[in-house]
Scaffold this active site. Structure first.
Site, short mmCIF file in Angstrom:
data_model
loop_
_atom_site.label_atom_id
_atom_site.label_comp_id
_atom_site.label_asym_id
_atom_site.label_seq_id
_atom_site.Cartn_x
_atom_site.Cartn_y
_atom_site.Cartn_z
N ASN A 7 0.86 -1.18 0.00
CA ASN A 7 0.00 0.00 0.00
C ASN A 7 0.90 1.24 0.00
O ASN A 7 1.69 1.44 0.92
CB ASN A 7 -0.90 -0.02 1.24
N HIS A 43 -5.68 3.49 -1.53
CA HIS A 43 -6.98 3.75 -0.93
C HIS A 43 -7.29 5.23 -1.10
O HIS A 43 -7.05 6.04 -0.20
CB HIS A 43 -6.96 3.37 0.56
N ARG A 45 -9.28 8.56 -0.94
CA ARG A 45 -10.38 9.01 -0.09
C ARG A 45 -10.95 10.32 -0.67
O ARG A 45 -10.26 11.01 -1.43
CB ARG A 45 -9.90 9.22 1.34
N HIS A 50 -4.14 11.67 0.79
CA HIS A 50 -2.93 10.95 0.38
C HIS A 50 -3.04 10.59 -1.10
O HIS A 50 -2.67 11.40 -1.94
CB HIS A 50 -2.64 9.74 1.29
N GLU A 70 -8.75 0.14 -2.74
CA GLU A 70 -9.65 0.08 -1.61
C GLU A 70 -10.47 1.36 -1.53
O GLU A 70 -10.02 2.43 -1.95
CB GLU A 70 -8.85 -0.05 -0.30
N HIS A 191 -4.16 -4.69 7.79
CA HIS A 191 -4.25 -3.63 8.78
C HIS A 191 -3.31 -3.91 9.95
O HIS A 191 -3.48 -4.87 10.69
CB HIS A 191 -5.67 -3.41 9.31
#
Length: 251
Positions: A7, A43, A45, A50, A70, A191
């Site tokens: 990631n 991921h 958002r 980021h 994600e 995670h």
């Protein structure tokens, strides 16, 4: 073999703190691929704190490994992933302002709409995964809704690692993975996994197909370098590096 998907969100976080393009997310992903990772995860958002949508497009244009995106399945996110058509989309229940994913979906209450989302992604040729905790009802419901895989939320395991509670949580993950495989679901995990807690998890959770790791790997890379960090995580998983291959041409 367990596949390692790196990631790169934290690379983008560092870049965004200063502006400009240092460090370069695409170059970081390329370094991870050269080091032997099997995939890249992002991921995006809504607040673009980021990874940005443009990062997603730039990565999609150069990746020679699996791409896992994600996110919460809002309209903009779904438009993006159906345009990019990554290997896998992992749907998470994060509300817009949450700092990081901290819970799995509750599929047994008001989640029927996810079936339509999963069907739309599947029609686009995208493998689907739902971010879940170890509850058997949730896992069975994921299968009923049409998911291809689940991603087990390993935050509680990581937080309790090295304690009796950690062993109990690990046993729950082992059983959850067994049930998922039994009913036809693939199993991913992610995670707060790191070099200390990964080996025990990889040994206990049979049939684990993929882990996505970002925060801990990037933190370790500050000390040992990104290439060495990727290789260290591959060793912790007991996995062989991916063999570098040429990008397939799209028609």
């Amino acid at each position: 073999m367990i596949r390692l998907s790196v990631n790169v969100n934290k690379i983008a976080t560092l870049r965004n703190a200063r502006g400009g393009n240092i460090p370069d997310v695409v170059e970081a992903a390329r370094t991870c691929i050269t080091a032997g990772c099997h995939g890249i995860t992002v991921h995006p958002r809504p607040d673009a704190r980021h990874i940005t949508f443009q990062d997603v497009l730039d990565l999609a244009a150069m990746l020679t490994v699996e791409f896992n995106i994600e996110g919460y399945p809002g309209a903009e996110f779904l438009d993006l992933v159906t345009r990019v058509r990554p290997t896998q989309v992992t749907l998470v229940p994060d509300p817009p302002g949450v700092l990081t994913s901290n819970a799995g979906w509750n599929l047994t209450s008001g989640a029927d709409w996810l079936g339509d989302v999963l069907a739309r992604l599947g029609k686009a040729g995208i493998r689907t995964s739902l971010f879940l905790e170890t509850d058997a009802r949730q896992i069975r419901r994921a299968r009923e809704l049409g998911a291809d895989r689940i991603e087990l939320f390993t935050g509680p395991y990581a937080n309790a690692f090295g304690t009796p509670a950690g062993q109990e949580i690990l046993a729950a993950h082992r059983e959850a993975a067994r049930l998922a495989r039994e009913i036809g679901l693939g199993v991913n995990a992610g995670h707060d996994l790191d070099l200390k807690n990964i080996p025990a998890y990889a040994k206990a959770v049979k049939g684990l197909q993929e882990v996505s790791i970002g925060h801990a790997l990037v933190a370790d890379a500050l000390h040992m370098g990104l290439t060495r960090a990727v290789k260290a995580y591959l060793r912790a998983l007991g996995s062989k590096p991916n063999v570098k291959r040429k990008r397939a041409k799209r028609n």
